[in-house]
Design a protein around this motif. Structure first.
Motif, short mmCIF file in Angstrom:
data_model
loop_
_atom_site.label_atom_id
_atom_site.label_comp_id
_atom_site.label_asym_id
_atom_site.label_seq_id
_atom_site.Cartn_x
_atom_site.Cartn_y
_atom_site.Cartn_z
N ILE A 12 0.73 -1.18 0.01
CA ILE A 12 0.07 0.16 -0.08
C ILE A 12 0.75 1.37 0.15
CG2 ILE A 12 -1.66 1.54 1.41
CD1 ILE A 12 -2.89 -1.11 2.52
N GLY A 13 1.05 1.86 -0.99
CA GLY A 13 1.70 3.26 -1.35
C GLY A 13 3.11 3.13 -0.94
N GLY A 14 3.74 2.06 -1.42
CA GLY A 14 5.10 1.91 -1.20
C GLY A 14 5.40 1.22 0.10
N ALA A 15 4.44 0.84 0.99
CA ALA A 15 4.92 0.08 2.40
C ALA A 15 4.51 -1.49 2.06
CB ALA A 15 3.99 0.70 3.43
N THR A 16 5.12 -2.30 2.71
CA THR A 16 4.90 -3.71 2.66
C THR A 16 4.01 -4.04 3.92
OG1 THR A 16 6.85 -4.28 1.68
CG2 THR A 16 5.77 -6.05 2.62
N THR A 43 23.83 -0.09 7.92
CA THR A 43 22.48 0.39 8.39
C THR A 43 21.43 -0.51 8.02
OG1 THR A 43 23.89 2.24 9.47
CG2 THR A 43 21.36 2.20 9.51
N TYR A 44 20.68 -1.13 8.98
CA TYR A 44 19.26 -1.44 8.45
C TYR A 44 18.38 -0.70 9.01
CZ TYR A 44 21.93 -5.51 6.69
OH TYR A 44 22.80 -6.32 5.60
N GLU A 45 17.23 -0.32 8.20
CA GLU A 45 16.15 0.70 8.87
C GLU A 45 14.89 0.21 8.28
OE1 GLU A 45 15.35 5.31 8.15
OE2 GLU A 45 16.98 4.98 9.84
N TRP A 46 13.94 0.20 9.33
CA TRP A 46 12.60 -0.16 8.82
C TRP A 46 11.80 1.02 9.62
CZ3 TRP A 46 15.85 -3.79 10.36
CH2 TRP A 46 16.13 -4.83 9.64
N THR A 47 10.77 1.66 8.70
CA THR A 47 9.66 2.46 9.28
C THR A 47 8.59 1.62 9.58
OG1 THR A 47 10.63 4.36 8.19
CG2 THR A 47 8.48 4.69 8.94
N VAL A 48 8.07 1.64 10.70
CA VAL A 48 6.79 0.71 11.02
C VAL A 48 5.66 1.66 11.05
CG1 VAL A 48 5.77 -0.93 12.40
CG2 VAL A 48 8.34 -1.01 12.01
N SER A 49 4.59 1.62 10.32
CA SER A 49 3.42 2.67 10.38
C SER A 49 2.46 1.72 11.03
CB SER A 49 3.01 2.80 8.86
OG SER A 49 4.40 3.46 8.28
N ILE A 110 3.30 5.13 19.94
CA ILE A 110 3.44 5.98 18.89
C ILE A 110 3.09 5.28 17.36
CG2 ILE A 110 5.31 7.48 19.76
CD1 ILE A 110 7.41 5.24 18.49
N VAL A 111 2.37 5.71 16.75
CA VAL A 111 1.83 5.29 15.50
C VAL A 111 2.92 4.69 14.53
CG1 VAL A 111 0.40 5.40 13.56
CG2 VAL A 111 -0.15 6.57 15.88
N THR A 112 3.95 5.62 14.27
CA THR A 112 4.89 5.27 13.44
C THR A 112 6.32 5.31 14.10
OG1 THR A 112 3.65 6.51 11.61
CG2 THR A 112 6.26 6.35 11.37
N SER A 113 7.12 4.35 13.94
CA SER A 113 8.45 4.23 14.71
C SER A 113 9.49 4.02 13.53
CB SER A 113 8.54 3.18 15.84
OG SER A 113 8.08 1.90 15.27
N SER A 174 -2.12 -7.10 11.66
CA SER A 174 -1.37 -6.49 10.49
C SER A 174 -0.30 -5.65 10.99
CB SER A 174 -1.96 -6.06 9.22
OG SER A 174 -2.89 -4.82 9.74
N ALA A 175 0.63 -5.19 10.25
CA ALA A 175 1.76 -4.47 10.35
C ALA A 175 2.13 -3.85 9.29
CB ALA A 175 2.63 -4.76 11.19
N ARG A 176 2.39 -2.45 8.97
CA ARG A 176 3.09 -1.99 7.72
C ARG A 176 4.36 -1.46 8.00
NH1 ARG A 176 -0.87 2.74 5.24
NH2 ARG A 176 0.90 2.77 3.86
N THR A 177 5.38 -2.03 7.10
CA THR A 177 7.00 -1.48 7.04
C THR A 177 7.27 -0.91 6.01
OG1 THR A 177 7.44 -3.75 6.73
CG2 THR A 177 7.19 -3.26 9.04
N ASN A 178 8.48 -0.22 5.96
CA ASN A 178 9.17 0.13 4.85
C ASN A 178 10.70 -0.30 5.15
OD1 ASN A 178 7.29 1.20 3.08
ND2 ASN A 178 7.50 3.29 4.08
N HIS A 179 11.38 -0.73 4.27
CA HIS A 179 12.92 -1.10 4.70
C HIS A 179 13.93 -0.27 3.80
CE1 HIS A 179 16.72 -3.49 4.29
NE2 HIS A 179 16.72 -3.49 5.45
N ALA A 180 15.06 0.21 4.32
CA ALA A 180 16.10 0.80 3.79
C ALA A 180 17.32 0.16 4.30
CB ALA A 180 16.04 2.30 4.09
N HIS A 181 18.38 0.24 3.17
CA HIS A 181 19.80 -0.30 3.89
C HIS A 181 20.94 0.56 3.18
CE1 HIS A 181 23.80 -2.49 3.10
NE2 HIS A 181 23.37 -3.09 4.24
#
Length: 191
Positions: A12-16, A43-49, A110-113, A174-181
């Motif tokens: 959804i909108g770029g998020a998994t 560095t591994y980073e996830w945005t959890v929405s 918090i909603v987004t972390s 459910s959980a929404r996440t994005n990942h970057a490295h």
């Protein structure tokens, strides 16, 4: 780079979006997404929405690198089946049973972390924080248990602890996440 998907994830909108839901036969189905190759040190980073403080007590959200049960670095959110557990997150360098390799913490409502770890030779620094840094928890583990890069792959999953059904008659989670490295060349290893 390939991303391999199992279970019922969707975008959804770029998020998994990872989810736990019953299939047509009433069996619980969980989700896992992972990359097809190693990214190595960095560095591994996830945005959890999604709010992780109100995950179902049986649900586990995993954000991690994995090669084997002793070559794994984890950010996990769960109450591990105990609704009364005041902690809901943990940072882990496997094997978790080795003294000092697991640090539990409580993430607020918090909603987004932002979930991040920086992996270098012999050390991992973990951070869980709100986007505005109003809430932050950081932990560094330096040990020979920190694996070198090799066959590990980035994983994200949402699964049921000990295969238990979701509590409170929930029908899904459910959980929404994005990942970057970001690779770090300062460690002497480039990828």
């Amino acid at each position: 780079m390939r991303a391999l998907v199992t279970g019922g994830s969707y975008g959804i909108g770029g998020a998994t979006c990872l989810r736990i839901a019953k299939d047509a036969q009433g069996r619980w189905q969980c989700t896992e997404v992972f990359l097809g190759s190693s990214l190595g040190y960095g560095t591994y980073e996830w945005t959890v929405s999604s709010r992780v403080d109100n995950l179902n007590p049986e649900a586990v959200l995993g954000l991690f690198t994995y090669e084997s049960d002793t070559r794994e670095i984890d950010v996990e959110f769960s109450r591990w089946g105990w609704a009364g557990d005041p902690t809901n997150g943990q940072f882990v360098v496997q094997p978790y049973s080795n003294a000092g390799n697991l640090q539990r913490f409580t993430q607020t409502s918090i909603v987004t972390s932002i979930q991040r770890f920086t992996w270098t030779a012999g050390s991992v620094t973990f951070t869980s924080r709100s986007p505005d840094n109003a809430w932050t928890f950081t932990w560094t583990r330096t040990t020979t248990d920190v694996p070198p890069p090799g066959g590990e792959r980035v994983h994200m999953n949402l699964w049921l602890y000990q295969g238990a059904a979701l509590a409170n008659s929930a029908t899904s989670g459910s959980a929404r996440t994005n990942h970057a490295h970001a690779a770090r060349k300062s460690s002497g290893v480039s990828r």
